[in-house]
Design a protein around this motif. Structure first.
Motif, PDB file in Angstrom:
ATOM      1  N   PRO A   1      43.529  30.279  45.822  1.00 32.58           N
ATOM      2  CA  PRO A   1      42.522  31.359  46.185  1.00 32.58           C
ATOM      3  C   PRO A   1      41.464  30.436  46.724  1.00 32.58           C
ATOM      4  O   PRO A   1      41.015  29.385  46.418  1.00 32.58           O
ATOM      5  CB  PRO A   1      42.171  31.778  45.045  1.00 32.58           C
ATOM      6  CG  PRO A   1      42.540  30.986  43.867  1.00 32.58           C
ATOM      7  CD  PRO A   1      43.704  30.078  44.151  1.00 32.58           C
TER       8      PRO A   1
ATOM      9  N   ASP B   1      34.407  31.699  38.735  1.00 35.85           N
ATOM     10  CA  ASP B   1      35.309  33.010  39.486  1.00 35.85           C
ATOM     11  C   ASP B   1      36.549  32.315  40.112  1.00 35.85           C
ATOM     12  O   ASP B   1      37.800  32.847  40.035  1.00 35.85           O
ATOM     13  CB  ASP B   1      34.247  33.531  40.591  1.00 35.85           C
ATOM     14  CG  ASP B   1      35.244  34.494  41.440  1.00 35.85           C
ATOM     15  OD1 ASP B   1      35.408  35.538  40.991  1.00 35.85           O
ATOM     16  OD2 ASP B   1      35.022  34.200  42.687  1.00 35.85           O
TER      17      ASP B   1
ATOM     18  N   ARG C   1      40.377  33.307  39.162  1.00 33.03           N
ATOM     19  CA  ARG C   1      41.455  33.679  39.961  1.00 33.03           C
ATOM     20  C   ARG C   1      42.682  32.717  40.101  1.00 33.03           C
ATOM     21  O   ARG C   1      44.047  33.158  40.305  1.00 33.03           O
ATOM     22  CB  ARG C   1      40.774  33.839  41.523  1.00 33.03           C
ATOM     23  CG  ARG C   1      39.882  35.257  41.472  1.00 33.03           C
ATOM     24  CD  ARG C   1      39.456  35.127  43.205  1.00 33.03           C
ATOM     25  NE  ARG C   1      38.261  34.305  43.188  1.00 33.03           N
ATOM     26  CZ  ARG C   1      38.404  33.672  44.280  1.00 33.03           C
ATOM     27  NH1 ARG C   1      39.089  33.566  45.052  1.00 33.03           N
ATOM     28  NH2 ARG C   1      37.276  32.632  44.447  1.00 33.03           N
TER      29      ARG C   1
ATOM     30  N   ASP D   1      44.827  33.607  37.106  1.00 33.68           N
ATOM     31  CA  ASP D   1      45.713  34.734  37.615  1.00 33.68           C
ATOM     32  C   ASP D   1      46.944  34.450  38.214  1.00 33.68           C
ATOM     33  O   ASP D   1      47.908  35.054  37.825  1.00 33.68           O
ATOM     34  CB  ASP D   1      44.920  35.758  38.467  1.00 33.68           C
ATOM     35  CG  ASP D   1      43.572  36.569  37.781  1.00 33.68           C
ATOM     36  OD1 ASP D   1      43.585  36.450  36.248  1.00 33.68           O
ATOM     37  OD2 ASP D   1      42.732  36.958  38.368  1.00 33.68           O
TER      38      ASP D   1
END
Length: 279
Positions: free
Chosen positions: A71, A89, A93, A96
């Motif tokens: 990402p 952040d 991600r 994930d």
């Protein structure tokens, strides 16, 4: 469905030279059923190729690689709070994506592996991401860490110096922290310096051992008084970034003459790009 746990190997693969893998790392690679790779876009395809070179060197037969896109990360933030938020952040991600890879591409009872540049315990997010995924409780796995040759130790070896000097501490820091100052009476190892913070220290009597792409065929080494070589390093960094689209570099800073402790001989070829892979 089998209740056997999934197993994850976090393997330190060294700084790029396939010969830098430890015997433990080679044995771990041969245990893996699948290798997970987060790609960083077309400009960093070389990093994926280097991983495959490592696997080709140490695996006797075919292997399975599953790739996913890493990402995007906001790298413009340098303020402490905003920087930390941006990293958190990005890691969330990343977690994930890795969570999906483990759940969808690794069957229970099988072993997956992440090949980590350098050493997984030094300036890498993989272990924190796996802790995040385990804490979610959505996919069960255990994991182990196989240490590797870090870019820091590889840099010192290529310059034929020791990292520490007698009675003198060593401070390891990212470049953005160096810009805020540094402890007195210590030598410095600086990583992740995208803003060439070393240029702020010109005139303070430092000696620098600098290296980019250490352990790869594109390796560049420079060693000398910072006042004399800072401009050349900046020029080499710009040329290398233009040529490759990315750069990975690390450097050691020392106060006083390089040979104060009988150390500090520059590596052969340390005045420019290496002719080929380090031997």
């Amino acid at each position: 469905m089998s209740e056997a746990p999934r197993h994850i190997l976090v393997i330190g693969m060294g700084a790029g030279d396939p010969d830098h893998l430890t015997l433990a790392a080679v044995k771990a690679i041969r245990r893996a059923d699948v290798f997970f790779v987060l790609g960083k876009g077309a400009e960093k395809d070389a990093l994926t190729r280097l991983r495959r070179d490592v696997l080709d060197e140490h695996l006797p037969g075919p292997y399975r690689v599953v790739e996913a896109e890493d990402p995007w990360r906001d790298r413009t933030q340098r303020d402490g709070g905003r920087y930390a938020s941006a990293v958190q952040d990005w890691r969330r991600r990343r977690a994930d994506i890795c969570e999906g890879l483990i759940a969808d591409e690794l069957a229970p009872g099988r072993t997956g592996a992440f090949l980590v540049w350098g050493d997984p315990s030094l300036y890498d997010s993989t272990l924190a991401i796996l802790d995040d995924i385990r804490g979610r409780g959505t996919v069960a796995f255990d994991h182990e860490v196989i240490p590797g040759v870090s870019s820091v130790s590889a840099l010192a070896a290529r310059h034929r110096v020791t990292l520490n000097r007698v009675g003198r501490p060593l401070h390891i820091t990212p470049g953005r922290r160096l810009a805020r100052g540094y402890p007195d009476d210590c030598d410095l190892v600086v990583m992740l310096d995208g803003h060439e913070t070393f240029t702020h220290l010109v005139g303070e009597g430092w000696w620098i051992h600098w290296g980019a792409y250490v352990g790869t065929p594109d390796e560049i080494l420079v060693s000398g008084p910072l006042d004399e070589v800072a401009g050349r390093i900046s020029r080499l960094r710009a040329e290398a970034r233009e040529r490759h689209g990315w750069i990975m570099d690390t450097y050691l800073l020392r106060q006083g003459p390089a040979g104060a402790d009988g150390e500090g001989r520059p590596a052969e070829g340390a005045d420019g790009p290496a002719d080929g892979p380090p031997g």
